[in-house]
Design an enzyme around this catalytic site. Structure first.
Site, PDB file in Angstrom:
ATOM      1  N   LEU A  39      -1.706 -19.616  -7.494  1.00 43.27           N
ATOM      2  CA  LEU A  39      -3.157 -19.725  -7.691  1.00 43.27           C
ATOM      3  C   LEU A  39      -3.911 -19.502  -6.378  1.00 43.27           C
ATOM      4  CD1 LEU A  39      -3.438 -22.651 -10.284  1.00 43.27           C
ATOM      5  CD2 LEU A  39      -3.308 -20.190 -10.703  1.00 43.27           C
ATOM      6  N   LEU A  85       5.535 -10.104 -10.195  1.00 45.72           N
ATOM      7  CA  LEU A  85       4.234  -9.471  -9.953  1.00 45.72           C
ATOM      8  C   LEU A  85       3.458 -10.127  -8.825  1.00 45.72           C
ATOM      9  CD1 LEU A  85       4.553  -9.708 -13.391  1.00 45.72           C
ATOM     10  CD2 LEU A  85       2.692  -8.075 -13.172  1.00 45.72           C
ATOM     11  N   ALA A  86       3.843 -11.334  -8.419  1.00 45.21           N
ATOM     12  CA  ALA A  86       3.046 -12.061  -7.410  1.00 45.21           C
ATOM     13  C   ALA A  86       2.908 -11.207  -6.165  1.00 45.21           C
ATOM     14  CB  ALA A  86       3.719 -13.380  -7.063  1.00 45.21           C
ATOM     15  N   THR A 133       3.692  -0.354  -7.099  1.00 46.85           N
ATOM     16  CA  THR A 133       2.526   0.519  -7.192  1.00 46.85           C
ATOM     17  C   THR A 133       2.867   1.964  -6.812  1.00 46.85           C
ATOM     18  OG1 THR A 133       0.431   0.988  -6.064  1.00 46.85           O
ATOM     19  CG2 THR A 133       1.989  -0.314  -4.849  1.00 46.85           C
ATOM     20  N   ASP A 134       2.065   2.890  -7.326  1.00 44.18           N
ATOM     21  CA  ASP A 134       2.246   4.296  -6.919  1.00 44.18           C
ATOM     22  C   ASP A 134       1.779   4.521  -5.477  1.00 44.18           C
ATOM     23  OD1 ASP A 134      -0.503   4.014  -7.328  1.00 44.18           O
ATOM     24  OD2 ASP A 134      -0.726   5.866  -8.479  1.00 44.18           O
ATOM     25  N   GLU A 135       1.064   3.530  -4.906  1.00 41.14           N
ATOM     26  CA  GLU A 135       0.515   3.730  -3.556  1.00 41.14           C
ATOM     27  C   GLU A 135       1.618   3.840  -2.506  1.00 41.14           C
ATOM     28  OE1 GLU A 135      -3.021   1.392  -2.755  1.00 41.14           O
ATOM     29  OE2 GLU A 135      -3.477   1.259  -4.888  1.00 41.14           O
ATOM     30  N   TYR A 158      -1.354  -2.681   2.648  1.00 34.75           N
ATOM     31  CA  TYR A 158      -0.930  -3.079   1.299  1.00 34.75           C
ATOM     32  C   TYR A 158       0.246  -2.236   0.822  1.00 34.75           C
ATOM     33  CZ  TYR A 158      -0.882  -3.044  -3.834  1.00 34.75           C
ATOM     34  OH  TYR A 158      -0.475  -3.057  -5.152  1.00 34.75           O
ATOM     35  N   LYS A 162       4.212  -3.205  -0.024  1.00 38.16           N
ATOM     36  CA  LYS A 162       4.850  -2.994  -1.330  1.00 38.16           C
ATOM     37  C   LYS A 162       6.058  -2.062  -1.182  1.00 38.16           C
ATOM     38  CE  LYS A 162       3.714  -4.292  -4.900  1.00 38.16           C
ATOM     39  NZ  LYS A 162       3.999  -5.552  -5.656  1.00 38.16           N
ATOM     40  N   LYS A 197     -12.204  -5.352  -7.233  1.00 36.47           N
ATOM     41  CA  LYS A 197     -11.658  -4.017  -7.490  1.00 36.47           C
ATOM     42  C   LYS A 197     -12.752  -3.139  -8.095  1.00 36.47           C
ATOM     43  CE  LYS A 197      -7.520  -5.402  -6.212  1.00 36.47           C
ATOM     44  NZ  LYS A 197      -6.684  -6.257  -7.002  1.00 36.47           N
ATOM     45  N   LEU A 198     -12.584  -1.829  -7.940  1.00 39.30           N
ATOM     46  CA  LEU A 198     -13.697  -0.900  -8.213  1.00 39.30           C
ATOM     47  C   LEU A 198     -14.409  -1.148  -9.556  1.00 39.30           C
ATOM     48  CD1 LEU A 198     -15.242   1.712  -7.214  1.00 39.30           C
ATOM     49  CD2 LEU A 198     -13.687   2.960  -8.716  1.00 39.30           C
ATOM     50  N   GLY A 291      -8.383   4.980   6.598  1.00 37.69           N
ATOM     51  CA  GLY A 291      -7.131   5.536   6.067  1.00 37.69           C
ATOM     52  C   GLY A 291      -7.147   5.734   4.556  1.00 37.69           C
ATOM     53  N   HIS A 292      -8.334   5.919   3.989  1.00 33.30           N
ATOM     54  CA  HIS A 292      -8.522   5.974   2.530  1.00 33.30           C
ATOM     55  C   HIS A 292      -7.648   7.071   1.887  1.00 33.30           C
ATOM     56  CE1 HIS A 292     -11.903   5.733  -0.746  1.00 33.30           C
ATOM     57  NE2 HIS A 292     -10.690   5.540  -1.249  1.00 33.30           N
TER      58      HIS A 292
HETATM   59  P1  NAD Z   1      -3.811  -9.898  -8.729  1.00 34.26           P
HETATM   60  O1  NAD Z   1      -4.261  -9.952  -7.314  1.00 34.26           O
HETATM   61  O2  NAD Z   1      -4.828  -9.891  -9.820  1.00 34.26           O
HETATM   62  O3  NAD Z   1      -2.829 -11.123  -9.022  1.00 34.26           O
HETATM   63  C1  NAD Z   1      -1.836 -11.527  -8.131  1.00 34.26           C
HETATM   64  C2  NAD Z   1      -1.329 -12.890  -8.586  1.00 34.26           C
HETATM   65  O4  NAD Z   1      -0.269 -13.287  -7.688  1.00 34.26           O
HETATM   66  C3  NAD Z   1      -2.392 -13.995  -8.536  1.00 34.26           C
HETATM   67  O5  NAD Z   1      -2.341 -14.746  -9.722  1.00 34.26           O
HETATM   68  C4  NAD Z   1      -1.985 -14.834  -7.332  1.00 34.26           C
HETATM   69  O6  NAD Z   1      -2.349 -16.201  -7.451  1.00 34.26           O
HETATM   70  C5  NAD Z   1      -0.478 -14.649  -7.315  1.00 34.26           C
HETATM   71  N1  NAD Z   1       0.094 -14.836  -5.985  1.00 34.26           N
HETATM   72  C6  NAD Z   1      -0.330 -14.288  -4.810  1.00 34.26           C
HETATM   73  N2  NAD Z   1       0.418 -14.727  -3.796  1.00 34.26           N
HETATM   74  C7  NAD Z   1       1.358 -15.556  -4.332  1.00 34.26           C
HETATM   75  C8  NAD Z   1       2.436 -16.300  -3.788  1.00 34.26           C
HETATM   76  N3  NAD Z   1       2.671 -16.306  -2.462  1.00 34.26           N
HETATM   77  N4  NAD Z   1       3.226 -17.010  -4.615  1.00 34.26           N
HETATM   78  C9  NAD Z   1       2.987 -17.026  -5.952  1.00 34.26           C
HETATM   79  N5  NAD Z   1       1.947 -16.360  -6.514  1.00 34.26           N
HETATM   80  C10 NAD Z   1       1.164 -15.626  -5.723  1.00 34.26           C
HETATM   81  O7  NAD Z   1      -2.861  -8.629  -8.804  1.00 34.26           O
HETATM   82  P2  NAD Z   1      -2.640  -7.575  -9.985  1.00 34.26           P
HETATM   83  O8  NAD Z   1      -3.644  -6.506  -9.859  1.00 34.26           O
HETATM   84  O9  NAD Z   1      -2.479  -8.285 -11.273  1.00 34.26           O
HETATM   85  O10 NAD Z   1      -1.236  -6.959  -9.530  1.00 34.26           O
HETATM   86  C11 NAD Z   1      -0.006  -7.558  -9.947  1.00 34.26           C
HETATM   87  C12 NAD Z   1       1.158  -6.762  -9.400  1.00 34.26           C
HETATM   88  O11 NAD Z   1       1.079  -5.416  -9.857  1.00 34.26           O
HETATM   89  C13 NAD Z   1       1.170  -6.685  -7.873  1.00 34.26           C
HETATM   90  O12 NAD Z   1       2.515  -6.780  -7.451  1.00 34.26           O
HETATM   91  C14 NAD Z   1       0.590  -5.316  -7.565  1.00 34.26           C
HETATM   92  O13 NAD Z   1       1.117  -4.819  -6.356  1.00 34.26           O
HETATM   93  C15 NAD Z   1       1.084  -4.525  -8.759  1.00 34.26           C
HETATM   94  N6  NAD Z   1       0.243  -3.374  -9.143  1.00 34.26           N
HETATM   95  C16 NAD Z   1      -1.097  -3.525  -9.345  1.00 34.26           C
HETATM   96  C17 NAD Z   1      -1.866  -2.436  -9.769  1.00 34.26           C
HETATM   97  C18 NAD Z   1      -3.341  -2.559 -10.060  1.00 34.26           C
HETATM   98  O14 NAD Z   1      -3.992  -1.573 -10.353  1.00 34.26           O
HETATM   99  N7  NAD Z   1      -3.924  -3.762 -10.043  1.00 34.26           N
HETATM  100  C19 NAD Z   1      -1.251  -1.196  -9.953  1.00 34.26           C
HETATM  101  C20 NAD Z   1       0.124  -1.078  -9.723  1.00 34.26           C
HETATM  102  C21 NAD Z   1       0.863  -2.181  -9.331  1.00 34.26           C
HETATM  103  P1  TYD Z   2      -9.600  -0.267  -5.638  1.00 35.16           P
HETATM  104  O1  TYD Z   2     -10.060  -0.766  -6.964  1.00 35.16           O
HETATM  105  O2  TYD Z   2      -9.740  -1.145  -4.442  1.00 35.16           O
HETATM  106  O3  TYD Z   2      -8.086   0.213  -5.842  1.00 35.16           O
HETATM  107  P2  TYD Z   2      -7.109   1.031  -4.826  1.00 35.16           P
HETATM  108  O4  TYD Z   2      -7.725   1.087  -3.493  1.00 35.16           O
HETATM  109  O5  TYD Z   2      -5.876   0.183  -4.846  1.00 35.16           O
HETATM  110  O6  TYD Z   2      -6.913   2.367  -5.446  1.00 35.16           O
HETATM  111  O7  TYD Z   2     -10.378   1.079  -5.307  1.00 35.16           O
HETATM  112  C1  TYD Z   2     -10.320   2.194  -6.171  1.00 35.16           C
HETATM  113  C2  TYD Z   2     -11.050   3.341  -5.493  1.00 35.16           C
HETATM  114  O8  TYD Z   2     -12.439   3.015  -5.386  1.00 35.16           O
HETATM  115  C3  TYD Z   2     -10.582   3.604  -4.076  1.00 35.16           C
HETATM  116  O9  TYD Z   2     -10.620   5.015  -3.842  1.00 35.16           O
HETATM  117  C4  TYD Z   2     -11.618   2.913  -3.202  1.00 35.16           C
HETATM  118  C5  TYD Z   2     -12.887   3.039  -4.017  1.00 35.16           C
HETATM  119  N1  TYD Z   2     -13.855   1.936  -3.888  1.00 35.16           N
HETATM  120  C6  TYD Z   2     -15.203   2.221  -3.598  1.00 35.16           C
HETATM  121  O10 TYD Z   2     -15.610   3.384  -3.428  1.00 35.16           O
HETATM  122  N2  TYD Z   2     -16.069   1.174  -3.520  1.00 35.16           N
HETATM  123  C7  TYD Z   2     -15.676  -0.119  -3.695  1.00 35.16           C
HETATM  124  O11 TYD Z   2     -16.520  -1.034  -3.585  1.00 35.16           O
HETATM  125  C8  TYD Z   2     -14.302  -0.381  -3.988  1.00 35.16           C
HETATM  126  C9  TYD Z   2     -13.812  -1.787  -4.182  1.00 35.16           C
HETATM  127  C10 TYD Z   2     -13.433   0.685  -4.093  1.00 35.16           C
END
Ligand code: NAD
Ligand code: TYD
Length: 351
Positions: A39, A85-86, A133-135, A158, A162, A197-198, A291-292
């Site tokens: 949390l 996933l954490a 992630t694909d990143e 980040y 990963k 997030k965006l 580094g975008h």
């Molecule tokens: P999120 O930030 O919404 O959730 C992360 C969760 O992990 C939170 O509930 C947080 O409390 C918990 N957490 C963080 N540190 C912790 C710790 N030390 N111990 C236990 N719990 C911990 O993230 P998300 O967007 O749901 O992403 C989940 C997973 O999927 C991540 O591993 C992320 O790298 C991966 N992922 C995300 C996306 C995306 O678009 N969001 C895409 C591909 C992969």
């Molecule tokens: P984001 O949701 O942070 O995901 P990621 O960086 O992991 O792809 O951002 C998605 C895209 O949107 C990324 O190219 C950065 C851009 N972005 C903005 O232009 N403005 C914003 O306020 C945010 C959060 C992201």
């Protein structure tokens, strides 16, 4: 009750984790789902309120960086599988503070690998499934897609953290024989995504008539996937994927950020009864992210060919559903942005 599996889902109170936990709890009453989550600012038990009374669901507050927390959950439950996933998940935060990403994403993952290796020694039918992630593949130019054989080339703190965790997972498979799977997914969208997030950030700002900060020229490209399709892919890979394999998950759904923000403006303005496009005036081009990464795009054909997974809904439909959810659940976002998080939330876009 004697469950068929006791699955430890780490990060289950976050965005993707909560969708996955809901799917597993509802679809597999024969499994016990243990949601292990620290949390952090991103974890939110409101995401799983509907499961509070489910028999086959248990929430455990715990940190993957704390060995004693891991020991405790392994001694209290007979864990047969881990879906991990954490993580610290936001690129901008990784730029301003990389160490938290090293601790949770790298050290925390290795802690989890160590305990699985120790507790599962000699056991059969165990699985450590790592969600990534694909990143990790870096940044694409105008052409090409990331496949499972694309060389890792992470560019942000980040994605580096990963990538490191992915390597450790595979190293534990090759070195110690730990049964593992990895999937690397593109950008997710849908309900319950943290409003840094965006997509949720833009929806919230359009509603509140606040600036819409677009990094650089807005021409960076992301491949967006409906979060429930990601959960469905994880379910498939968990059950049917091959051990020691990586699967890419993506939507074949590329959008420039600026086009996506225009689409959101059009949907939200329409739903709020504002003149079409009136929120365009809120768009503010701000200093680019350091580094975008220019473009992400996934080739998910291995997953389709081997396991028959394809995305279930069109982006336009998913985007509209997402906007509806945020408009109908304003208190969810307001609870977050009125809390401790506010300072970071309002300060990060100064250009
Ligand atoms: P999120 O930030 O919404 O959730 C992360 C969760 O992990 C939170 O509930 C947080 O409390 C918990 N957490 C963080 N540190 C912790 C710790 N030390 N111990 C236990 N719990 C911990 O993230 P998300 O967007 O749901 O992403 C989940 C997973 O999927 C991540 O591993 C992320 O790298 C991966 N992922 C995300 C996306 C995306 O678009 N969001 C895409 C591909 C992969
Ligand atoms: P984001 O949701 O942070 O995901 P990621 O960086 O992991 O792809 O951002 C998605 C895209 O949107 C990324 O190219 C950065 C851009 N972005 C903005 O232009 N403005 C914003 O306020 C945010 C959060 C992201």
């Amino acid at each position: 009750m004697d469950y068929k599996k006791n699955i430890l889902v780490t990060g289950g109170a976050g965005f993707i984790g909560s969708h996955l936990v809901r799917r597993l709890v509802n679809n597999y009453p024969e499994y016990h789902i243990i949601n292990f989550d620290a949390l952090t600012y991103a974890g939110n038990l409101n995401n799983l309120k509907d499961l509070e009374n489910a028999d086959n669901y248990t929430f455990v507050k715990g940190d993957i960086c704390e060995l004693s927390d891991l020991e405790k959950v392994f001694s209290n439950f007979y864990i047969t599988d881990i879906i991990h996933l954490a993580a610290e998940s936001h690129v901008d935060r990784s730029i301003s503070g990389p160490m938290a990403f090293v601790m949770t994403n790298v050290v925390g993952t290795v802690n989890l690998l160590n305990i699985a290796k120790e507790k599962w020694a000699g056991a059969k039918d165990r699985l450590f499934y790592h969600i990534s992630t694909d990143e990790v593949y870096g940044s694409l130019g105008a052409e090409g897609l990331f496949s499972e054989t694309t060389a890792y080339d992470p560019r942000s703190p980040y994605s580096s953290s990963k990538a490191s965790s992915d390597h450790f997972v595979m190293a534990y498979h090759h070195t110690y024989g730990l049964p593992v799977k990895i999937s690397n997914c593109s950008n997710n969208y849908g309900s319950h995504q943290f409003p840094e997030k965006l997509i949720p950030l833009m929806i919230n700002n359009i509603v509140q008539e606040k600036d819409l900060p677009i990094y650089g020229k807005g021409d960076n490209i992301r491949d967006w996937l409906w979060v429930e399709d990601h959960a469905a892919a994880i379910d498939k890979i968990f059950h049917e994927g091959r051990l020691g394999e990586t699967y890419n998950i993506g939507g074949l759904n590329e959008w420039t950020n600026i086009d996506l923000v225009h689409a959101l403006i059009s949907i939200v303005d329409h739903k709020l009864g504002r003149p079409e496009g009136s929120s365009k005036k809120l768009i503010k081009f701000v200093t680019d992210r350091a580094g975008h990464d220019k473009r992400y795009a996934i080739d998910a054909s291995k997953l389709e060919k081997e396991l028959g997974w394809t995305p279930s809904i069109q982006f336009e439909e998913g985007l509209e559903k997402t906007v509806d959810w945020y408009l109908n659940n304003r208190e969810w976002t307001e609870n977050i942005i009125s809390g401790d998080y506010q300072e970071y939330y309002t300060n990060q876009y100064e250009s």
